[in-house]
Scaffold this active site. Structure first.
Site, mmCIF file in Angstrom:
data_model
loop_
_atom_site.group_PDB
_atom_site.id
_atom_site.type_symbol
_atom_site.label_atom_id
_atom_site.label_comp_id
_atom_site.label_asym_id
_atom_site.label_seq_id
_atom_site.Cartn_x
_atom_site.Cartn_y
_atom_site.Cartn_z
ATOM 1 N N ASP A 190 0.803 -1.385 -0.069
ATOM 2 C CA ASP A 190 0.358 -0.021 0.403
ATOM 3 C C ASP A 190 0.812 1.107 -0.282
ATOM 4 O OD1 ASP A 190 -2.320 2.788 0.099
ATOM 5 O OD2 ASP A 190 -3.131 0.899 1.838
ATOM 6 N N HIS A 248 0.644 8.200 3.435
ATOM 7 C CA HIS A 248 1.486 7.629 4.566
ATOM 8 C C HIS A 248 2.584 8.128 4.496
ATOM 9 C CE1 HIS A 248 -2.100 5.518 5.448
ATOM 10 N NE2 HIS A 248 -3.001 5.081 3.828
#
Length: 277
Positions: free
Chosen positions: A178, A183
């Site tokens: 991911d 992030h």
């Protein structure tokens, strides 16, 4: 047979097949995953190939292609949809390395009015995993609302468990597949409405299972079932406090909140581990 994707709206996505995929992985991937979700270097059966037991939640990284496929198919706007909840049922332990063949489908679509919730189910011989994806602007099609958010228990918790995270955790976890920029990249996080990069929800959930297993005297690789809703973002380095209530011989219901801000990170949680033979 699926209708053409361009013709699908609302509940028409229910039952839509997302295909089958075979994903290969090596022991190093399972070890990297364990380290990324908080396994200690002295937990050799999680981080040493000589005696490796693969964490069952590692399966969720291997199956991430399925919810991504639904977004790519046009069911919702991938820039505004969020991961609302996760369920995992373990059928048998994952091998140390090898190939997993998985099939995926849209198992349900709920109409929340201003939004829709798509449930993406991924199945293999080793597990069944379900993503609940909250998609603003896709509701209002006249479907059922689906289950409501569970109410918190009014009873005092049986355990309060600390769940640490560390500053490099999101950077490590993104190497498992991911790689959304929010992030890791501060600018991308701000564009998503966050003050700084935040931890993947699945990383937070998996990290929580490790101290919960220790609390129950269970091994984290003996996980049987896991579910929770994602209530608020967690930032790398945050410390969570999980409030847990006994729900069986090796089972707990739980919520987890940030120890400093008090904001709920996980709600409606339940975890169960295999009992000794």
């Amino acid at each position: 047979m699926n209708a053409p994707v361009s013709e699908l709206t609302g509940a028409d996505w229910r039952g839509h097949a997302l295909g089958t995929r075979t994903v290969a992985y090596a022991e190093r991937d399972a070890i990297l995953y364990a380290l990324a979700v908080g396994a200690r270097a002295d937990e050799l059966d999680l981080v040493h190939e000589d005696r490796l037991q693969v964490l069952p939640t590692f399966a969720l990284t291997l199956a991430q292609w399925a919810p991504d496929a639904l977004g790519s198919a046009g069911a919702f706007d991938v820039t505004t949809a969020v991961h609302g909840a996760q369920r995992l049922t373990v059928r048998r332990p994952l091998p140390r390395s090898g190939e997993l063949t998985m099939s995926a489908r849209v198992s349900e679509v709920w109409d929340k009015g201003a939004a829709a919730v798509y449930e993406v189910e991924v199945e293999s011989e080793f597990f069944v995993a379900t993503w609940s994806l909250f998609a603003p602007g896709r509701g209002g099609f006249g479907g059922e609302r689906g289950p409501s958010v569970p109410r918190p228990s009014g009873t005092a918790p049986d355990h309060r468990v600390t769940v640490p995270t560390h500053a490099e955790q999101a950077a490590l976890y993104r190497l498992l597949g991911d790689r959304h920029a929010m992030h890791i990249d501060p600018a991308a996080a701000r564009a998503a409405g966050m003050p700084r990069p935040f931890l993947h929800g699945l990383c937070t959930l998996a990290a929580t299972t490790l101290p919960l297993a220790r609390t129950l005297g269970a091994h984290p690789a003996d996980l049987e079932t896991l579910e929770a809703r994602f209530s608020a973002p967690v930032f790398p380095g945050d410390r969570l406090i999980a409030e847990c209530r006994t729900d069986g011989p090796r089972a707990l219901t739980f919520t987890a909140a940030d120890a400093e801000r008090g904001s709920a990170a996980l709600s409606g949680g339940r975890v169960a581990f295999r009992t000794a033979d």
